[in-house]
Design a protein around this motif. Structure first.
Motif, PDB file in Angstrom:
ATOM      1  N   PHE A 326       0.813  -1.222   0.000  1.00 17.32           N
ATOM      2  CA  PHE A 326       0.000   0.000   0.000  1.00 17.32           C
ATOM      3  C   PHE A 326       0.845   1.270   0.000  1.00 17.32           C
ATOM      4  O   PHE A 326       0.372   2.326  -0.428  1.00 17.32           O
ATOM      5  CB  PHE A 326      -0.993  -0.009   1.185  1.00 17.32           C
ATOM      6  N   ARG A 327       2.086   1.163   0.488  1.00 17.35           N
ATOM      7  CA  ARG A 327       2.964   2.341   0.489  1.00 17.35           C
ATOM      8  C   ARG A 327       3.298   2.795  -0.929  1.00 17.35           C
ATOM      9  O   ARG A 327       3.641   3.962  -1.136  1.00 17.35           O
ATOM     10  CB  ARG A 327       4.284   2.013   1.207  1.00 17.35           C
ATOM     11  N   PHE A 328       3.239   1.894  -1.872  1.00 18.21           N
ATOM     12  CA  PHE A 328       3.623   2.247  -3.235  1.00 18.21           C
ATOM     13  C   PHE A 328       2.436   2.879  -3.989  1.00 18.21           C
ATOM     14  O   PHE A 328       2.098   4.026  -3.713  1.00 18.21           O
ATOM     15  CB  PHE A 328       4.231   1.029  -3.949  1.00 18.21           C
ATOM     16  N   ALA A 329       1.791   2.152  -4.865  1.00 14.48           N
ATOM     17  CA  ALA A 329       0.798   2.762  -5.747  1.00 14.48           C
ATOM     18  C   ALA A 329      -0.342   3.451  -4.988  1.00 14.48           C
ATOM     19  O   ALA A 329      -0.674   4.617  -5.237  1.00 14.48           O
ATOM     20  CB  ALA A 329       0.247   1.710  -6.704  1.00 14.48           C
ATOM     21  N   GLU A 330      -0.948   2.715  -4.049  1.00 16.16           N
ATOM     22  CA  GLU A 330      -2.202   3.172  -3.448  1.00 16.16           C
ATOM     23  C   GLU A 330      -2.036   4.477  -2.650  1.00 16.16           C
ATOM     24  O   GLU A 330      -2.754   5.447  -2.866  1.00 16.16           O
ATOM     25  CB  GLU A 330      -2.722   2.053  -2.542  1.00 16.16           C
ATOM     26  N   GLN A 331      -1.082   4.479  -1.727  1.00 24.93           N
ATOM     27  CA  GLN A 331      -0.951   5.644  -0.857  1.00 24.93           C
ATOM     28  C   GLN A 331      -0.369   6.859  -1.576  1.00 24.93           C
ATOM     29  O   GLN A 331      -0.704   7.996  -1.262  1.00 24.93           O
ATOM     30  CB  GLN A 331      -0.067   5.299   0.335  1.00 24.93           C
ATOM     31  N   THR A 332       0.529   6.604  -2.514  1.00 25.10           N
ATOM     32  CA  THR A 332       1.102   7.719  -3.257  1.00 25.10           C
ATOM     33  C   THR A 332       0.005   8.406  -4.065  1.00 25.10           C
ATOM     34  O   THR A 332      -0.032   9.632  -4.174  1.00 25.10           O
ATOM     35  CB  THR A 332       2.207   7.204  -4.203  1.00 25.10           C
ATOM     36  N   TYR A 333      -0.874   7.593  -4.614  1.00 27.53           N
ATOM     37  CA  TYR A 333      -1.993   8.138  -5.382  1.00 27.53           C
ATOM     38  C   TYR A 333      -2.930   8.952  -4.478  1.00 27.53           C
ATOM     39  O   TYR A 333      -3.245  10.114  -4.781  1.00 27.53           O
ATOM     40  CB  TYR A 333      -2.755   6.999  -6.065  1.00 27.53           C
ATOM     41  N   ASP A 334      -3.355   8.342  -3.381  1.00 27.07           N
ATOM     42  CA  ASP A 334      -4.279   9.033  -2.474  1.00 27.07           C
ATOM     43  C   ASP A 334      -3.659  10.324  -1.931  1.00 27.07           C
ATOM     44  O   ASP A 334      -4.341  11.332  -1.778  1.00 27.07           O
ATOM     45  CB  ASP A 334      -4.671   8.121  -1.303  1.00 27.07           C
ATOM     46  N   SER A 335      -2.371  10.259  -1.613  1.00 26.78           N
ATOM     47  CA  SER A 335      -1.700  11.443  -1.058  1.00 26.78           C
ATOM     48  C   SER A 335      -1.653  12.572  -2.081  1.00 26.78           C
ATOM     49  O   SER A 335      -1.863  13.737  -1.741  1.00 26.78           O
ATOM     50  CB  SER A 335      -0.267  11.095  -0.625  1.00 26.78           C
ATOM     51  N   PHE A 336      -1.370  12.213  -3.339  1.00 25.23           N
ATOM     52  CA  PHE A 336      -1.357  13.250  -4.369  1.00 25.23           C
ATOM     53  C   PHE A 336      -2.750  13.856  -4.527  1.00 25.23           C
ATOM     54  O   PHE A 336      -2.906  15.081  -4.615  1.00 25.23           O
ATOM     55  CB  PHE A 336      -0.861  12.702  -5.711  1.00 25.23           C
ATOM     56  N   MET A 337      -3.764  12.998  -4.546  1.00 23.61           N
ATOM     57  CA  MET A 337      -5.134  13.490  -4.738  1.00 23.61           C
ATOM     58  C   MET A 337      -5.550  14.438  -3.607  1.00 23.61           C
ATOM     59  O   MET A 337      -6.377  15.331  -3.814  1.00 23.61           O
ATOM     60  CB  MET A 337      -6.118  12.316  -4.819  1.00 23.61           C
TER      61      MET A 337
ATOM     62  N   THR B 135      -5.187   0.673  -7.248  1.00 31.24           N
ATOM     63  CA  THR B 135      -4.323   1.599  -7.985  1.00 31.24           C
ATOM     64  C   THR B 135      -3.239   0.808  -8.707  1.00 31.24           C
ATOM     65  O   THR B 135      -2.541  -0.006  -8.105  1.00 31.24           O
ATOM     66  CB  THR B 135      -3.647   2.616  -7.040  1.00 31.24           C
ATOM     67  N   TYR B 216       5.508   4.378 -10.186  1.00 29.92           N
ATOM     68  CA  TYR B 216       4.202   4.409  -9.534  1.00 29.92           C
ATOM     69  C   TYR B 216       3.895   5.843  -9.134  1.00 29.92           C
ATOM     70  O   TYR B 216       4.813   6.644  -9.021  1.00 29.92           O
ATOM     71  CB  TYR B 216       4.191   3.492  -8.299  1.00 29.92           C
ATOM     72  N   GLN B 331      -6.412   8.003   5.585  1.00 31.62           N
ATOM     73  CA  GLN B 331      -5.042   8.228   5.137  1.00 31.62           C
ATOM     74  C   GLN B 331      -4.078   8.454   6.287  1.00 31.62           C
ATOM     75  O   GLN B 331      -2.921   8.074   6.213  1.00 31.62           O
ATOM     76  CB  GLN B 331      -4.984   9.437   4.205  1.00 31.62           C
TER      77      GLN B 331
END
Lengths: 342, 342
Positions: A326-337, B135, B216, B331
């Motif tokens: 989750f630290r990779f794709a998922e959280q990076t995406y949510d954090s950017f959003m 994601t 990612y 988050q």
């Protein structure tokens, strides 16, 4: 092509006891969504009547009811039964455990459901996913929490025995108060804090008027699973069709509950903020202390319960991989959003 | 009590065309999970045969097949049909759109499913949730991407027309290459980059050997929904029981696919990292430029398609609340968990 088939099928009638009052429409409603799906899929040949907490038995008596066979099923939060055995909590939420999606992964494609059902067999029952609230809020506080010192002596109403053990280690004094008396106790100051669920459910109780500091996250409920517990003999007596119907109906009800919470929570959160609620994150020092205290309680539980010891090892192993991923794709995406203007 | 009932029921046989090859066992497997649940719940009276991409029709011919009624159902990614109308993409994933859980919230308790089905009615079909990958990763690159300048002229294979439009705006040159030829093209350097899904699916293709930079997040697929499209007339002809069975079976299959991806992706990611893959986050400047370019493409699509214009407005409105809510409990919890030693 159309091939008519004539056959006989028995009607099945079950009773399900909920641990929730009807006023908590989202979590109580999960059992109604489940019951309706079962009825619709079976063409009315399998009906499950849903009974609110207290109607057939007390909220916390439902596991005894299922075990004794006085009801076929219940809808409840497994960690309510921490007092019977700490392992119940792992089937729902432990402090610093899975988020909702990770819990599903462990249950469906890790050893989660298998291990929990081996444990629940001691109570003559098996489990199906009955919903999730997502990460809960940390509750309502009369005063600001600036550090660990502010937890010491804090009289707080908490939702489960496990977080009670952790909070006790941190110096708080967990209180057992009926839900209906919490508002007055906060108003009088005989209670300093209370946790409930999240913005949608919490808003109905009006706690913001008497305890304006609303903390997040509820680190003891990162993704609590609500369960359907079903008496094993009643389940075994079902036709293969009805067994499959129970399985899919539970998946539908579970998905629906989380979606409903996610749709409703932001609206309530905005209204609470507009009503002068102070929405604050727990300080890192408090999170760190809570994490440390939780590990100590895990150790104690491993000494007390073989089931806890066995299941927590598998759960932690799976969680390490989940948190990594989750630290990779998922959280990076949510954090950017979280940073962009939509 | 047990009350025997005698009645007649018709057998139903459907054919479902998948857009995926069997080798993508997780995403292809979603249709098999669905089909098995339908068969089990109906006691074999409703059977759906699942056909891999190319078996009955090409991968991208399945919507035509459902619309024409030559098959009753398909399992596909709606954004594949962006060329028919951009609005298809909103039913699956748009750049900087929902994550998987937010998508479910919009579909089940926002206007999502209702609006998408109004649109799909133009193709004589309706949709059910058929899974989600979570994601995705941003794909495989032969060279490091240090900023927007490195995107200029980049020959990249992309999964959909919408991200192709955005990447074109950013200066990339989207390539249409059959899946089986991507590895060789990357090796030769006639292709600079390629995106696929996530670690579990990507690992099978061995791209790390020829394009070692693995980026990612896949900002164009924050939580892509896979769908079952069903011919409206075929659906209308089902009994109420079978309609309810389709609905719950799809929820079960959808939950199962995401859980399976989450369980398998971290294992593959660790193996890829051990095999000298360089796992890197897209620089913020690239994310910002992609966000800006995406908004411009949205505007163009609103001029091209009334359906896009109508649905994107509702989607964005819902997304604003979702992003707000996820910033709090969810988050903060996930971010803290990413820092602790489990």
């Amino acid at each position: 092509g159309i091939a008519p088939a004539v056959h006989a099928q028995a009607a099945v009638r079950w009773r399900l006891a909920s641990s929730f009052p009807k006023s908590l429409d989202t979590i109580y409603g999960g059992a109604e969504v489940f019951s309706k799906a079962v009825k619709d899929m079976s063409g009315g040949k399998f009906e499950i009547s849903v009974h609110a907490a207290g109607e057939l038995m007390p909220a916390f008596g439902v596991v005894d009811g299922v075990q004794q066979g006085s009801i076929e099923a219940c809808h409840t939060v497994p960690y309510y039964f921490y007092g019977k055995d700490p392992a119940f909590a792992i089937g729902s939420a432990i402090p610093f455990g899975f988020n909702a999606r990770q819990m599903n992964a462990w249950m469906m494609h890790g050893n989660g459901r298998k291990l929990m059902n081996e444990f629940y067999a001691n109570y003559g029952m098996l489990s199906f996913n009955g919903g999730n609230t997502g990460t809960q809020m940390g509750g309502w506080f009369r005063k600001e929490i600036k550090g660990v010192a502010d937890i010491k002596g804090l009289k707080m109403r908490l939702g489960g025995g496990l977080v009670g053990d952790v909070m006790t280690k941190m110096g708080a004094v967990p209180q057992s108060i009926p839900g209906g008396e919490v508002y007055q106790a906060l108003e009088k100051g005989t209670l300093d804090a209370a946790e409930w669920v999240g913005p949608y459910d919490d808003q109905k109780l009006g706690f913001n008027k008497v305890a304006p500091f609303y903390y997040y996250p509820g680190w003891w409920e990162g993704g609590p699973e609500v369960d359907f517990f079903i008496n094993q003999k009643a389940f075994d007596a079902l036709s293969p069709e009805n067994k499959a119907i129970v399985n899919a109906a539970s998946a539908y009800a579970a998905q629906d509950m989380l979606a409903k919470y996610d749709a409703l929570n932001p609206i309530a959160l905005k209204q609470l903020a507009a009503a002068k609620t102070k929405v604050l994150a727990f300080p890192k020092s408090v999170m760190d202390a809570a994490f440390k205290a939780s590990q100590e309680v895990y150790e104690t539980n491993s000494e007390k319960s073989q089931a806890w010891k066995k299941i927590i090892a598998d759960m932690r192993n799976f969680q390490r991989d989940q948190v990594l991923w989750f630290r990779f794709a998922e959280q990076t995406y949510d954090s950017f959003m979280a940073t962009v203007k939509l």
